[in-house]
Design a protein around this motif. Structure first.
Motif, PDB file in Angstrom:
ATOM      1  N   LEU A  38      32.629  90.246 -11.893  1.00 34.16           N
ATOM      2  CA  LEU A  38      32.079  89.949 -13.220  1.00 34.16           C
ATOM      3  C   LEU A  38      32.123  91.181 -14.117  1.00 34.16           C
ATOM      4  O   LEU A  38      32.550  91.098 -15.279  1.00 34.16           O
ATOM      5  CB  LEU A  38      30.639  89.445 -13.097  1.00 34.16           C
TER       6      LEU A  38
ATOM      7  N   VAL B 282      23.292  84.207 -22.527  1.00 33.64           N
ATOM      8  CA  VAL B 282      23.787  83.729 -21.233  1.00 33.64           C
ATOM      9  C   VAL B 282      22.861  84.191 -20.113  1.00 33.64           C
ATOM     10  O   VAL B 282      22.481  83.411 -19.229  1.00 33.64           O
ATOM     11  CB  VAL B 282      25.221  84.239 -20.984  1.00 33.64           C
TER      12      VAL B 282
ATOM     13  N   LEU C  14      20.766  81.684 -17.643  1.00 37.03           N
ATOM     14  CA  LEU C  14      21.079  81.686 -16.214  1.00 37.03           C
ATOM     15  C   LEU C  14      19.899  82.161 -15.374  1.00 37.03           C
ATOM     16  O   LEU C  14      19.682  81.674 -14.260  1.00 37.03           O
ATOM     17  CB  LEU C  14      22.301  82.565 -15.940  1.00 37.03           C
TER      18      LEU C  14
ATOM     19  N   CYS D 267      29.993  86.830 -22.031  1.00 34.87           N
ATOM     20  CA  CYS D 267      29.671  85.832 -21.007  1.00 34.87           C
ATOM     21  C   CYS D 267      29.718  86.453 -19.607  1.00 34.87           C
ATOM     22  O   CYS D 267      28.838  86.210 -18.772  1.00 34.87           O
ATOM     23  CB  CYS D 267      30.635  84.653 -21.099  1.00 34.87           C
TER      24      CYS D 267
ATOM     25  N   SER E  78      26.323  87.169 -17.164  1.00 36.80           N
ATOM     26  CA  SER E  78      26.305  86.710 -15.770  1.00 36.80           C
ATOM     27  C   SER E  78      26.108  87.886 -14.819  1.00 36.80           C
ATOM     28  O   SER E  78      25.397  87.776 -13.809  1.00 36.80           O
ATOM     29  CB  SER E  78      27.616  85.985 -15.440  1.00 36.80           C
TER      30      SER E  78
ATOM     31  N   SER F  64      23.243  88.513 -11.934  1.00 33.76           N
ATOM     32  CA  SER F  64      23.597  88.806 -10.546  1.00 33.76           C
ATOM     33  C   SER F  64      22.973  90.125 -10.089  1.00 33.76           C
ATOM     34  O   SER F  64      22.591  90.277  -8.924  1.00 33.76           O
ATOM     35  CB  SER F  64      25.121  88.839 -10.369  1.00 33.76           C
TER      36      SER F  64
END
Length: 288
Positions: A77, A107, A111, A157, A161, A165
């Motif tokens: 990512l 985002v 998430l 994006c 993410s 994570s």
């Protein structure tokens, strides 16, 4: 969360964002000199991995962590995000690129609520949207039609993410392991894509820019990993908007991009919203 801790987190995230922007600004200068964005991304991961490996405290027992699919996904990512933003920076002004990039906090907010089950209350959501409104004042929408801004949105994006994570894994791995794992995996993954774009030579100034690009990004992401150990991702997300302040300032100093009145108003909105979000999070955690 005490007031002292709130200020500590604020300072840590703002410093992290500033260091990352410095790294990206160095990358923009390199791509403006004709060096491939993919090579700049690979050199960033590789140089930082070589320099920081002796200080990572990596043990034989931790090597199995490199086979953890979550660690690999997190590294992919950030590698994809950096490659995309460097591609965008080659074609667009730095402030505009970071404007598109700031889809990332939204985002991350969504998430973190969906996957990590972190609290997503309406007041914090409203502050995040206010921050994004400030971003729109800075960049004055219309960037979506440009291919460079498409890469900036894609980078946002990926980075949003990545933030989630990082929060997901922060309690299971040391910050220094998270940093060195993303550097080594990123370098390995990007190597095949950079082989065809290796420059024949880089002068001393270019080498210095590669070093600034690598270490600025690495130090910033290390501080983010430290902050995420104790702070929910949806609290860190609004503070990421401080990156736009750094991008605007560096854009003025290095690239001569002077913001207008609307942009300055947008910056004020972003700062106030980010501070309000941190204050709100600290107050609620103190009451819990």
């Amino acid at each position: 969360m005490t007031s002292h801790l709130s200020l500590r987190i604020l300072g840590m995230v703002v410093l992290a964002m500033t260091l990352i922007v410095i790294g990206d600004a160095a990358g923009k200068v390199l791509t403006a000199q004709g060096i491939s964005p993919v090579f700049v991304a690979w050199s960033r991961f590789t140089v930082a991995a070589v320099v920081l490996l002796p200080f990572s405290g990596l043990t034989a027992a931790e090597l199995r962590g490199f086979l953890d699919w979550r660690i690999i996904m997190r590294a992919l990512l950030i590698a994809a995000g950096i490659s995309c933003i460097l591609t965008a920076l080659k074609a667009e002004p730095i402030a505009n690129v970071f404007g598109g990039f700031f889809i990332g906090p939204i985002v991350a907010f969504g998430l973190s609520a969906l996957l990590l089950k972190e609290r997503a209350d309406l007041s914090r959501m409203a502050l995040l949207l206010v921050s994004f409104a400030g971003v729109l004042l800075v960049v004055k929408p219309g960037f979506g039609m440009q291919i460079g801004m498409g890469f900036a949105l894609l980078a946002g994006c990926f980075h949003g993410s990545y933030l989630v994570s990082t929060r997901w894994l922060a309690g299971q791995y040391r910050p220094r392991f998270l940093l060195i794992s993303q550097l080594i995996i990123g370098a390995l993954v990007l190597l095949p894509f950079s082989l065809g774009s290796i420059p024949q030579s880089i002068d001393l100034a270019g080498g210095g820019l590669v070093l600034v690009s690598a270490l600025g990004s690495a130090a910033g992401n290390f501080l983010l990993a430290v902050a995420n150990r104790t702070t929910p991702a949806n609290v860190v997300a609004p503070l990421v908007y401080s990156q736009l302040l750094a991008a605007t300032f560096i854009g003025v100093i290095v690239f001569g991009d002077v913001p207008d009145v609307l942009a300055l108003l947008g910056l004020a909105v972003i700062v106030l919203s980010g501070l309000s979000s941190l204050w709100l999070a600290g107050r609620r955690m103190a009451q819990s």
